[in-house]
Design an enzyme around this catalytic site. Structure first.
Site, PDB file in Angstrom:
ATOM      1  CG  ASP A 297       1.286 -71.287  46.779  1.00  0.00           C
ATOM      2  OD1 ASP A 297       1.684 -71.731  45.684  1.00  0.00           O
ATOM      3  OD2 ASP A 297       0.662 -71.987  47.593  1.00  0.00           O
ATOM      4  CG  HIS A 331       5.389 -72.492  46.346  1.00  0.00           C
ATOM      5  ND1 HIS A 331       4.288 -73.151  46.827  1.00  0.00           N
ATOM      6  CD2 HIS A 331       6.170 -72.241  47.417  1.00  0.00           C
ATOM      7  CE1 HIS A 331       4.391 -73.288  48.137  1.00  0.00           C
ATOM      8  NE2 HIS A 331       5.525 -72.745  48.507  1.00  0.00           N
TER       9      HIS A 331
END
Length: 554
Positions: A297, A331
């Site tokens: 993430d 991300h």
């Protein structure tokens, strides 16, 4: 005289230059940098072997390690040594004046037996929630550290759900064969029925009066812990250690002060759901340097609480220096948000490299958050192979992965004007310079709200190779200067929707079928200078109420 010695970090003065509107260039500096209080430990050393610890990978060493830390703390502090070997353990509590030191070839392996992790009142994504106890944790402690050369493994595969679309066919089949349960969509795997049950609920872990111990017990496996949580601690050092395979977030300092994170490696599988590398939440005076992040993430993330709870906490993350670090898969390379309701200010990031991150510099929020993010400085950033935007500001964050999976369809957010309230977020005063990006889907994306424009964004000296160019929506007082764009699909090179006081100077580009597309009735005072417009096949296109006189080209 206090035992803890404070020292001012020797941080060189860094100067960035930006141009705002028609004004002359103004110098902004990396000044007002934090004073970080350093950790200091007695030389007394305690080895966990003296407490009966065994490195056989079978013996659970929870009691031995925690007793060593407790005794070290009672003696006034020192170093607790984890020797070479594989050490299986349950949750470890850090205590004041103790440095937990991992020797070379030491692997601190947290057990996958979920019964070893009691349910506790904690915090998840900016809200008070019931969670399983974090593998490593501390609360209200001072002068603590984890240092050395070893590895801390959180056993995250026992906790995490996995999306089928993020695995190969053989990996998916292997996962199914390992046990667990599959969701109704046949596209998500859960390690247990309790995990799946919690996933079906909205805000399952949020603490409310109607939920009792029995309720949380039924979804216990869903309430994944962060690997390391330091809550309201002061004077913290993380140095040299690899932190990997976290059940949820990896490193999470929360409402803490004077934190130094140096030469650490935060590592998670790229498909690790919520597998952030570092989340600095409502903290003050932080230095991150020489570290590497390769996670599932966001890589390095700034947070400060969510919605009303974050505004009530009213603790911004402030005075943060991030430098000389690398982010691989994530991300976002460097991220602010989206849980930033307490605000963020005085953040300085420099001399960092992002390779393969979905987005490079990622600033995200949404309606309902509130909070003010301001005085953010970034310089000397290198990027390569960015699947999304090189630089993104977005006030319509929708809690989805930044790059859609194959076949995934997404709708464009509905544009509507709403009243400004305490729930309206504010993004302003960002200063970004010296960015080079070799490959991105879009060079720069700036999207504010109709009722709250993103404002005072200064971008200088950018060189970006991307599929699409500049996209500026609902923004005011935006300056881009000395920008070179190598854009594959320059139709247009520059898109502006309801932009006010947008200044572009010295924009060079390889080619453009359309230089400008300007939409919206609220555009005003858009200026382009020092740019060879003759290279574009078509210079301008106006639509949706935009008038030609809003653009001035010199």
């Amino acid at each position: 005289m206090k035992q803890i010695v404070s020292a001012i970090l020797a941080i060189p003065l860094l100067i960035s230059t930006f141009q705002a509107g028609a004004q002359n260039k103004k110098a902004y500096s990396f000044d007002n940098l934090p004073v970080i209080a350093k950790t200091f430990f007695k030389k007394d050393t305690i080895n966990i072997l003296k407490y009966g610890a065994k490195n056989d990978g079978i013996t659970l060493n929870t009691k031995s390690i925690n007793q060593a830390i407790t005794d070290c703390n009672k003696r006034g502090g020192g170093v607790v040594v984890i020797p070479e070997g594989l050490w299986l353990t349950g949750p470890i509590e850090l205590k004041s004046n103790v440095n937990l030191h991992l020797k070379k070839n030491a692997l601190l392996q947290f057990t996958k037996d979920m019964d070893q992790y009691p349910l506790v009142e904690g915090n998840w994504e900016g809200l008070p929630q019931m969670r399983n106890q974090s593998p490593i944790w501390a609360s209200n402690q001072q002068n603590i550290a984890i240092t050395g050369y070893g590895i801390v493994d959180g056993g995250g595969e026992a906790w995490r759900m996995v999306k089928k679309d993020k695995l190969t066919e053989s990996q998916w089949k292997s996962l199914l064969a390992s046990g667990g349960v599959v969701g109704e969509d046949n596209k998500s795997w859960y390690p247990s029925a309790k995990s799946l049950k919690g996933a079906k609920m909205k805000n399952a872990g949020v603490i409310t009066k109607d939920k009792d111990a029995a309720f949380y017990a039924e979804i216990k496996d869903f309430l994944r812990p962060n690997l390391l949580v330091l809550n309201r601690c002061k004077r913290v050092l993380l140095e040299g250690v690899t932190f990997q395979n976290s059940p949820a977030w990896n490193l999470h300092p929360l409402m803490s002060e004077d934190i130094t994170i140096r030469n650490v490696y935060a590592k998670n599988p790229w498909y690790a759901q919520n597998g952030d590398g570092l989340d600095i939440e409502s903290c003050k005076n932080v230095l991150v340097e020489g570290s590497t992040f390769d996670v599932g993430d966001d890589g390095i993330c700034i947070k400060s609480g969510r919605d009303a709870e974050g505004r009530k906490r009213a603790m911004p993350t402030e005075n943060v220096v991030i430098r000389h670090s690398t982010v691989y898969h994530a991300h976002g390379g460097f991220v602010i948000g989206s849980e930033m309701s307490g605000g963020a200010k005085n953040i300085f990031i420099s001399d960092c490299t992002f390779i393969g991150t979905d987005i490079g510099l990622r600033f995200k929020t949404t309606r309902g958050r509130g909070g003010v993010v301001e005085n953010i400085y970034a310089r000397n950033i290198n990027m390569k192979d960015i699947p999304g935007e090189a630089i993104l500001f977005d006030m319509y964050y929708a809690a989805v992965d930044p790059v859609p999976l194959t076949g995934e369809k997404r709708e464009t957010p509905k544009v509507e004007l709403l009243p400004v309230t305490e729930e309206t977020p504010v993004f302003r005063k960002f200063y970004i310079s010296n960015v080079v990006c070799d490959g991105a889907a879009k060079a720069v994306f700036i999207r504010g709200l109709p009722e709250m424009s993103i404002s005072d964004i200064f971008l200088d000296n950018l060189t970006i190779k991307a599929k699409e160019g500049l996209d500026i929506q609902e923004a005011k007082n935006i300056s881009l200067s000395n920008v070179h764009l190598d854009i594959k699909n320059a139709k247009p090179l520059i898109y502006i929707q309801n932009g006010s006081s947008v200044t572009l100077s010295n924009i060079s580009y390889t080619n453009a079928e359309l230089l400008f597309r300007i939409n919206g009735a609220k555009n005003s005072n858009i200026k382009l200078t020092g740019t060879a417009t003759s290279k574009a096949a078509v210079k301008t296109e106006f639509g949706h109420g935009a008038q030609a006189d809003v653009l001035e080209i010199k």
